[in-house]
Structure formats: structure tokens, C-alpha cells
Design an enzyme around this catalytic site. Structure first.
Site, PDB file in Angstrom:
ATOM      1  N   CYS A 173       0.850  -1.191   0.000  1.00  0.00           N
ATOM      2  CA  CYS A 173       0.000   0.000   0.000  1.00  0.00           C
ATOM      3  C   CYS A 173       0.887   1.244   0.000  1.00  0.00           C
ATOM      4  O   CYS A 173       1.997   1.242   0.523  1.00  0.00           O
ATOM      5  CB  CYS A 173      -0.908   0.008   1.219  1.00  0.00           C
ATOM      6  SG  CYS A 173      -2.064   1.422   1.227  1.00  0.00           S
ATOM      7  N   ASP A 191       0.437   3.771   1.705  1.00  0.00           N
ATOM      8  CA  ASP A 191       0.362   4.369   3.042  1.00  0.00           C
ATOM      9  C   ASP A 191       1.751   4.671   3.609  1.00  0.00           C
ATOM     10  O   ASP A 191       2.634   3.809   3.600  1.00  0.00           O
ATOM     11  CB  ASP A 191      -0.391   3.387   3.968  1.00  0.00           C
ATOM     12  CG  ASP A 191      -0.814   4.048   5.269  1.00  0.00           C
ATOM     13  OD1 ASP A 191       0.073   4.536   6.007  1.00  0.00           O
ATOM     14  OD2 ASP A 191      -2.026   4.082   5.553  1.00  0.00           O
ATOM     15  N   ARG A 199       2.776   4.859   6.490  1.00  0.00           N
ATOM     16  CA  ARG A 199       3.152   4.136   7.723  1.00  0.00           C
ATOM     17  C   ARG A 199       3.644   2.717   7.449  1.00  0.00           C
ATOM     18  O   ARG A 199       3.943   1.977   8.395  1.00  0.00           O
ATOM     19  CB  ARG A 199       1.935   4.087   8.676  1.00  0.00           C
ATOM     20  CG  ARG A 199       1.442   5.462   9.104  1.00  0.00           C
ATOM     21  CD  ARG A 199       0.047   5.379   9.697  1.00  0.00           C
ATOM     22  NE  ARG A 199      -0.942   4.943   8.708  1.00  0.00           N
ATOM     23  CZ  ARG A 199      -2.234   4.725   8.974  1.00  0.00           C
ATOM     24  NH1 ARG A 199      -2.683   4.914  10.198  1.00  0.00           N
ATOM     25  NH2 ARG A 199      -3.056   4.345   8.016  1.00  0.00           N
ATOM     26  N   HIS A 214      -2.287  -3.922   4.998  1.00  0.00           N
ATOM     27  CA  HIS A 214      -2.088  -3.502   6.398  1.00  0.00           C
ATOM     28  C   HIS A 214      -3.422  -3.142   7.039  1.00  0.00           C
ATOM     29  O   HIS A 214      -4.319  -2.633   6.365  1.00  0.00           O
ATOM     30  CB  HIS A 214      -1.116  -2.310   6.478  1.00  0.00           C
ATOM     31  CG  HIS A 214      -1.668  -1.046   5.874  1.00  0.00           C
ATOM     32  ND1 HIS A 214      -2.207  -0.045   6.633  1.00  0.00           N
ATOM     33  CD2 HIS A 214      -1.795  -0.650   4.583  1.00  0.00           C
ATOM     34  CE1 HIS A 214      -2.616   0.930   5.842  1.00  0.00           C
ATOM     35  NE2 HIS A 214      -2.387   0.588   4.590  1.00  0.00           N
ATOM     36  N   CYS A 232      -6.172   0.346   6.959  1.00  0.00           N
ATOM     37  CA  CYS A 232      -5.924   0.872   5.611  1.00  0.00           C
ATOM     38  C   CYS A 232      -7.073   1.812   5.212  1.00  0.00           C
ATOM     39  O   CYS A 232      -8.239   1.405   5.195  1.00  0.00           O
ATOM     40  CB  CYS A 232      -5.816  -0.289   4.619  1.00  0.00           C
ATOM     41  SG  CYS A 232      -5.495   0.255   2.924  1.00  0.00           S
TER      42      CYS A 232
HETATM   43 ZN   LIG Z   1      -3.450   1.270   2.960  1.00  0.00          ZN
END
Ligand SMILES: [Zn+2]
Length: 212
Positions: free
Chosen positions: A42, A44, A46, A98, A101
Site C-alpha cells: 500500500c 500508506d 506508515r 495492512h 488501511c
Molecule cells: Zn493502505
């Protein structure tokens, strides 16, 4: 100092640190790359692929998009997949989702978010496939967690449905496909699915190859 200047400064310190440990570090990097792993994760912020897996530059070939999707009309992802498998000859493809999400969360709502509606539609399709199961979970967070997991296993299946993966399985008995989920709450990765070369998939998605 402007926020972005911190990054440039940190980069200088990082490069110096690498040279301190190995004076040839960058000289070796220039020659070629031979990563063992292709990481599909992803976007993302993090979930930094190298950091959470303790890998160094040169070890992971990486593609990231919103909610780690394998969409069969996405030439960006497919190009990375083809190059990773056919040219770099990676041994493992790791599809990593994750918990918490945002892409998955938004796909579970009725919000109109503009262009991204078209991307999230593919996650809604996964929801529809498992609707009875997901809707039977009372807790909201647990429902979200479950769709994150189901999306990972579905996207691993989508990888196996590509002719790129099936051709490599047939000819070279690689790569192994893995489905992992990263837990932001603990920092730990969990294995959800693994498909070794030659794994069975739904018959209609199976390609036939002429050569023996
Ligand atoms: Zn995500």
C-alpha cells in the site's frame, strides 16, 4: 529549516553512514540490481517496505498503490510485475496489506470521492464476494480488519491469474506468491497466504501453454 530541507540533510547523513560501514557501498549499487523479492504494498506512509522488513537497497523491487491492489488493467503494476519476474527474475512476490488501511475503510462506505471511486470499486468487489461473512462480524474494527485480510488473499489470487505469473510458474518454477498483512498496532507482519509455483486456481483463469 523548511520541512523538506530536513530530508535532504538526513540524506547526506545517511550516505555518509553507509560509506563509513562499507566504502564501496554505492560503487556496488551502480553496477546492477538483483533483488530476490518483489514487494506489492500500500502507498500508506506508515508501511515503509524496506524499514519493516530490515532490507537494504537492492533487496526489494517495489510497487505501491492505494490498498495494494492487483488490477488487471493497471499497466503500471503489470509492468513492474513483468519486469520483476521476467527480467530481474525475483524468487518471491510479496503482496502486503495492512490493518487500518484508509483505502479499505473508504471502500466500505457510500462516499463519493471522485476519481478514486474507480479504484475503490475493485475493493467493493472483494467485499461483495464475502459480504455475508463480513456483515456477520459485529465489531466495526474487526469487520475492517477482516476485509483487509480478505483483500490480501484476493489480490494474491489476482497475481496468480496473470499470464505473467503462470508463464513463469510453467517455465521456471518460480516465483512463490505470498500474502502478508502488516499490523500498525504492533509493527508485526503476519502471513495470510502462500501460493507456490503450480498452485491450483479457478479453472477459467488458467492459461494453457503449447510447449511441453
Ligand atoms: Zn493502505
Amino acid at each position: 529549516m523548511k520541512p523538506y530541507e530536513r530530508l535532504l540533510l538526513a540524506n547526506q547523513a545517511w550516505a555518509q553512514e553507509k560509506l563509513k560501514v562499507d566504502p564501496d557501498f554505492f560503487a556496488k549499487q551502480v553496477e546492477t540490481q538483483a533483488p530476490t523479492f518483489l514487494w506489492l504494498g500500500c502507498a500508506d506512509s506508515r508501511v515503509p517496505a524496506e524499514e519493516i522488513t530490515g532490507t537494504e537497497p537492492g533487496e526489494l523491487f517495489v510497487h505501491r498503490n492505494i490498498a495494494n491492489m492487483v488490477v488487471h488493467t493497471d499497466f503500471n503494476m503489470l509492468s513492474v510485475l513483468q519486469y520483476g519476474i521476467e527480467v530481474l527474475k525475483v524468487e518471491h512476490v510479496i503482496l502486503c496489506g495492512h490493518y487500518n488501511c484508509g483505502g479499505i475503510k473508504n471502500a466500505m462506505t457510500h462516499s463519493d470521492l471522485g476519481l478514486i471511486n474507480k479504484w475503490l470499486r475493485h475493493i467493493k468487489d472483494v467485499y461483495r464476494l464475502h459480504k455475508d461473512h463480513i456483515d456477520s462480524i459485529a465489531d466495526k474494527q474487526a469487520r475492517w480488519d477482516r476485509l483487509v485480510e480478505l483483500n490480501v488473499t484476493e489480490q494474491v489470487q489476482n497475481l496468480a491469474k496473470t499470464s505473467i505469473v503462470q508463464r513463469a510458474w510453467h517455465r521456471e518454477k518460480r516465483p512463490v506468491l505470498h500474502g502478508w498483512v502488516y499490523d500498525l498496532r504492533t509493527g508485526l507482519l503476519k502471513e495470510l497466504a502462500m501460493m507456490p509455483p503450480g498452485s491450483k486456481i479457478d479453472d477459467i483463469y488458467t492459461f494453457q501453454w503449447d510447449e511441453a
